[in-house]
Motif scaffolding. Structure first.
Motif, PDB file in Angstrom:
ATOM      1  N   ARG A  50      31.295  34.612  70.092  1.00 40.82           N
ATOM      2  CA  ARG A  50      32.304  35.034  69.113  1.00 40.82           C
ATOM      3  C   ARG A  50      33.471  35.732  69.814  1.00 40.82           C
ATOM      4  NH1 ARG A  50      27.650  36.527  66.150  1.00 40.82           N
ATOM      5  NH2 ARG A  50      27.970  38.705  66.684  1.00 40.82           N
ATOM      6  N   ALA A  51      33.143  36.563  70.785  1.00 39.10           N
ATOM      7  CA  ALA A  51      34.213  37.247  71.520  1.00 39.10           C
ATOM      8  C   ALA A  51      35.097  36.233  72.247  1.00 39.10           C
ATOM      9  CB  ALA A  51      33.610  38.226  72.529  1.00 39.10           C
ATOM     10  N   LEU A 100      37.349  34.579  69.798  1.00 36.79           N
ATOM     11  CA  LEU A 100      38.476  35.459  69.477  1.00 36.79           C
ATOM     12  C   LEU A 100      39.525  35.410  70.589  1.00 36.79           C
ATOM     13  CD1 LEU A 100      36.916  38.744  68.000  1.00 36.79           C
ATOM     14  CD2 LEU A 100      38.342  37.062  66.835  1.00 36.79           C
ATOM     15  N   GLU A 151      42.013  32.719  70.637  1.00 35.36           N
ATOM     16  CA  GLU A 151      43.178  32.870  69.752  1.00 35.36           C
ATOM     17  C   GLU A 151      44.426  33.248  70.555  1.00 35.36           C
ATOM     18  OE1 GLU A 151      43.471  32.443  66.551  1.00 35.36           O
ATOM     19  OE2 GLU A 151      41.400  32.285  65.870  1.00 35.36           O
ATOM     20  N   ARG A 176      46.596  36.055  63.226  1.00 38.19           N
ATOM     21  CA  ARG A 176      45.292  36.242  63.865  1.00 38.19           C
ATOM     22  C   ARG A 176      45.461  36.623  65.328  1.00 38.19           C
ATOM     23  NH1 ARG A 176      43.043  31.839  61.282  1.00 38.19           N
ATOM     24  NH2 ARG A 176      43.442  30.516  63.076  1.00 38.19           N
ATOM     25  N   THR A 177      46.373  35.930  65.985  1.00 38.92           N
ATOM     26  CA  THR A 177      46.643  36.239  67.392  1.00 38.92           C
ATOM     27  C   THR A 177      47.025  37.702  67.549  1.00 38.92           C
ATOM     28  OG1 THR A 177      47.442  34.006  67.732  1.00 38.92           O
ATOM     29  CG2 THR A 177      48.069  35.633  69.378  1.00 38.92           C
ATOM     30  N   VAL A 219      44.017  39.919  67.136  1.00 41.36           N
ATOM     31  CA  VAL A 219      43.156  39.930  68.320  1.00 41.36           C
ATOM     32  C   VAL A 219      43.741  40.865  69.372  1.00 41.36           C
ATOM     33  CG1 VAL A 219      42.317  38.554  70.257  1.00 41.36           C
ATOM     34  CG2 VAL A 219      42.218  37.630  67.937  1.00 41.36           C
ATOM     35  N   GLU A 246      34.456  42.963  68.809  1.00 44.09           N
ATOM     36  CA  GLU A 246      34.197  42.290  67.537  1.00 44.09           C
ATOM     37  C   GLU A 246      34.351  43.271  66.375  1.00 44.09           C
ATOM     38  OE1 GLU A 246      30.932  39.081  65.857  1.00 44.09           O
ATOM     39  OE2 GLU A 246      30.292  40.638  67.261  1.00 44.09           O
ATOM     40  N   TYR A 275      37.954  44.067  65.730  1.00 41.28           N
ATOM     41  CA  TYR A 275      38.637  42.941  65.075  1.00 41.28           C
ATOM     42  C   TYR A 275      38.259  42.853  63.607  1.00 41.28           C
ATOM     43  CZ  TYR A 275      40.259  38.298  63.894  1.00 41.28           C
ATOM     44  OH  TYR A 275      40.884  37.257  63.279  1.00 41.28           O
ATOM     45  N   ARG A 276      36.966  43.013  63.317  1.00 45.48           N
ATOM     46  CA  ARG A 276      36.524  42.928  61.907  1.00 45.48           C
ATOM     47  C   ARG A 276      37.200  43.996  61.062  1.00 45.48           C
ATOM     48  NH1 ARG A 276      35.539  38.175  62.247  1.00 45.48           N
ATOM     49  NH2 ARG A 276      33.869  37.541  63.652  1.00 45.48           N
ATOM     50  N   GLU A 305      40.619  42.909  60.388  1.00 46.34           N
ATOM     51  CA  GLU A 305      40.632  41.766  59.480  1.00 46.34           C
ATOM     52  C   GLU A 305      40.470  42.259  58.046  1.00 46.34           C
ATOM     53  OE1 GLU A 305      38.664  37.391  60.015  1.00 46.34           O
ATOM     54  OE2 GLU A 305      37.342  39.096  59.778  1.00 46.34           O
TER      55      GLU A 305
END
Lengths: 389, 198
Positions: free
Chosen positions: A47-48, A51, A54, B125-126, B129, B179, B182-183, B186
């Motif tokens: 998943r990382a 990401l 992206e 999204r970029t 991140v 992660e 990021y979540r 989001e």
């Protein structure tokens, strides 16, 4: 014993040693919990990675791009020492007027033929030179004055000046020709019987405008942000006009930058006599020359009080102040046929103890500036200077 | 009077002062040519602009040039560490400076009419991140970035001054933190601008 997460993660990247990998695989075959954890570690890594994707691919640069970038860096070599704060201040690059302070504070008088030649040759501002005075630099730029810093200053000075008349060196065959071209009676030392190589260095004229902001940047380079700028400095216009001069070289003189390779015995015969009418410096009337002188004197390491006192003793409209780095050059006052002058003795070359130190005698008489340079015994300096006729 | 000046004073300056940091010119050039393209490639992903990436790379080399000789022994690792850190700082500063709350909301809600929605979403999204990366501990963001760019564990350990044996563990943790960051963004995209640093 169960496998740590870190080992499971390294396993994914193929970064486990053979033995460790074998042990890990062996354990995973028999341990359901570790298999679960291994899967979880792999999923999270996946998943990382997703990401990260992206962010798109890396920029793809060729070796030619790198070479071009290096060339740009080299070109802006002098920027190297300028820290990023300054680069943000002057994004384009070091643009004009930047070093005009230095030029005002240390106007090039010695370097009559090419004012941009060397920071060390920059002298205090004046109108027309009638005298010279040595100013010992307590805090000379030498100590922490790296080649890079000097490059910056020189670049800045070069950038800040508009050359109105560019000096040239014109070789001439005889004294009469030099006299005719230069427009004054050329004097040569009677103590030397050999023939000099003569050259006329034609007039050089430059103009620049001072910007207070650039001055402050310059002060940062030399580590003197404590100094206050003299009144009227910002925006001051300065014109330096160095009239044509004559250079006479005797014996085996080196091309200066290549001196290191020069044999010592050759240098013993070298002597250089330079003469020219004193340069004129024209500034806007608002500029307080004594204030500029005080500023320049503090720049060379005097305390404000010392600078103030010293500045009062000199007529700055007619005196060339020559900054002497105290630790490498010594100066003394001498008399040349009754005219006061200064004798400077340079330090020895570090690696070449066989090369004698250089000396220079400087004086001004009848509106003419004279310098006689030689190597070795300074006892010969004044007699040689006095034999000019 | 060029001789007069140069003889007495230039001698002092020329000979009395150091020649600079001490990098042999060719050595520095070689290091530059070896690492420049690689660094810009990595930095480009971090900052999203090639010109900016090149600036950061150049700044890193300037710093290396001025750095003490200890940095020369492992210039690659030093450069990776310094450049990625500069990039993180730059992204963080950009988050603070460039994105007001309303701008962030706008970027999500009102994609410019001329752009397909997909594009706008992808760009967003970029950015998220990038923002998530910038909110990690710098060492974690550096580790993730350099690993994603293919550095081996040994190279990572050299660059980030850690033990090679610790890289797997730290990498796993950094991925978890990444992660999570990021979540959170989001779920609440405005955080990417109204971030903790404000």
């Amino acid at each position: 014993m169960c496998i740590p997460d870190g080992t499971l993660r390294a396993r994914l990247d193929g970064e486990l040693g053979q033995a460790e990998l074998a042990g890990t695989e062996e354990h995973l075959r028999t341990c359901a919990r570790c298999r679960e954890r291994a899967a979880a570690v792999a999923e999270r890594a996946g998943r990382a990675q997703a990401l990260f994707s992206e962010l798109g691919p890396e920029a793809d640069l060729s070796p030619a791009d790198a070479a071009a970038a290096y060339a740009r860096l080299e070109h802006g070599r002098s920027d190297r020492i300028v820290d990023s704060r300054w680069r943000r201040l002057f994004p384009a690059r070091l643009t004009p007027a930047w070093g005009a302070v230095a030029a005002v504070a240390l106007v090039a008088v010695l370097a009559t033929s090419a004012p941009t030649r060397s920071v060390a040759q920059r002298l205090l501002g004046l109108f027309r030179v009638k005298a010279v005075v040595a100013v010992p630099m307590e805090r000379d730029f030498g100590g922490d004055f790296t080649a890079e810093k000097r490059d910056v200053l020189q670049q800045v000075l070069a950038d800040s000046m508009v050359t109105l008349v560019e000096s040239r060196r014109v070789p001439v065959a005889a004294r009469e020709e030099a006299t005719k071209l230069a427009g004054f009676d050329v004097q040569l030392p009677a103590l030397r019987q050999d023939q000099p190589q003569l050259a006329v260095i034609t007039e050089h004229k430059v103009e620049f405008t001072v910007s207070a902001e650039r001055v402050r940047t310059l002060l940062s380079v030399v580590g003197r942000t404590d100094l206050n700028l003299p009144a009227g400095l910002d925006g001051a216009k300065v014109l330096v006009d160095a009239p044509a001069g004559v250079m006479a070289r005797y014996g085996e003189c080196p091309d200066w930058p290549r001196l290191r390779g020069q044999a010592a015995q050759q240098l013993a015969s070298c002597m250089v006599v330079v003469q020219s009418p004193g340069p004129t410096v024209v500034t806007t009337p608002e500029l307080d020359l004594t204030g500029v002188a005080e500023f320049g004197l503090q720049l060379t390491g005097m305390t404000p009080e010392q600078a103030h006192t010293f500045a009062q003793t000199v007529d700055w409209t007619s005196t060339a102040a020559i900054p002497i780095p105290r630790n490498t050059v010594s100066s003394e006052t001498v008399s040349i046929n009754g005219t006061p002058g200064i004798l400077l003795t340079g330090a020895r070359f570090r690696e070449r103890t066989d090369i004698p130190p250089s000396w220079v005698v400087l004086w001004v008489k009848g509106g003419m500036m004279y310098s006689v340079t030689g190597f070795g015994d300074t006892a010969t300096a004044v007699p040689l200077a006095e034999s000019l006729r | 009077m060029e001789y007069a000046g140069e003889a007495a004073m230039d001698v002092g300056l020329r000979e009395g002062s150091a020649e600079g940091g001490g990098w042999p010119e060719r050595a520095f050039e070689a290091v530059f040519l070896e690492y420049y393209a690689r660094l810009v490639g990595i930095l480009y992903r971090m900052v999203g602009d090639r010109g900016h990436a090149e600036e950061i790379a150049s700044e890193s080399f300037l710093k290396l040039y001025q750095a003490s000789s200890g940095s020369w022994r492992n210039p690659g690792g030093w450069l990776y560490r310094t450049a990625t850190r500069l990039a993180i700082d730059s992204v963080r500063a950009g988050n603070r400076r460039n994105l007001s709350l309303s701008e962030a909301a706008e970027a999500v809600a009102i994609a410019p009419a001329a752009d397909p929605l997909d594009d706008a979403l992808r760009r967003e999204r970029t950015r998220q991140v990038r923002a998530a990366l910038a909110r990690l501990k710098p060492a974690q963001a550096q580790l993730l970035t350099l690993r994603a760019s293919g550095l081996s564990y040994k190279e990572l350990a050299d660059a980030l001054q850690m033990k090679p044996a610790s890289v797997g563990r730290l990498l796993g943790r950094a991925e978890a933190a990444f992660e999570k960051a990021y979540r959170r963004l989001e779920a609440a995209p405005w955080r990417s601008s109204a971030s903790k640093e404000n």
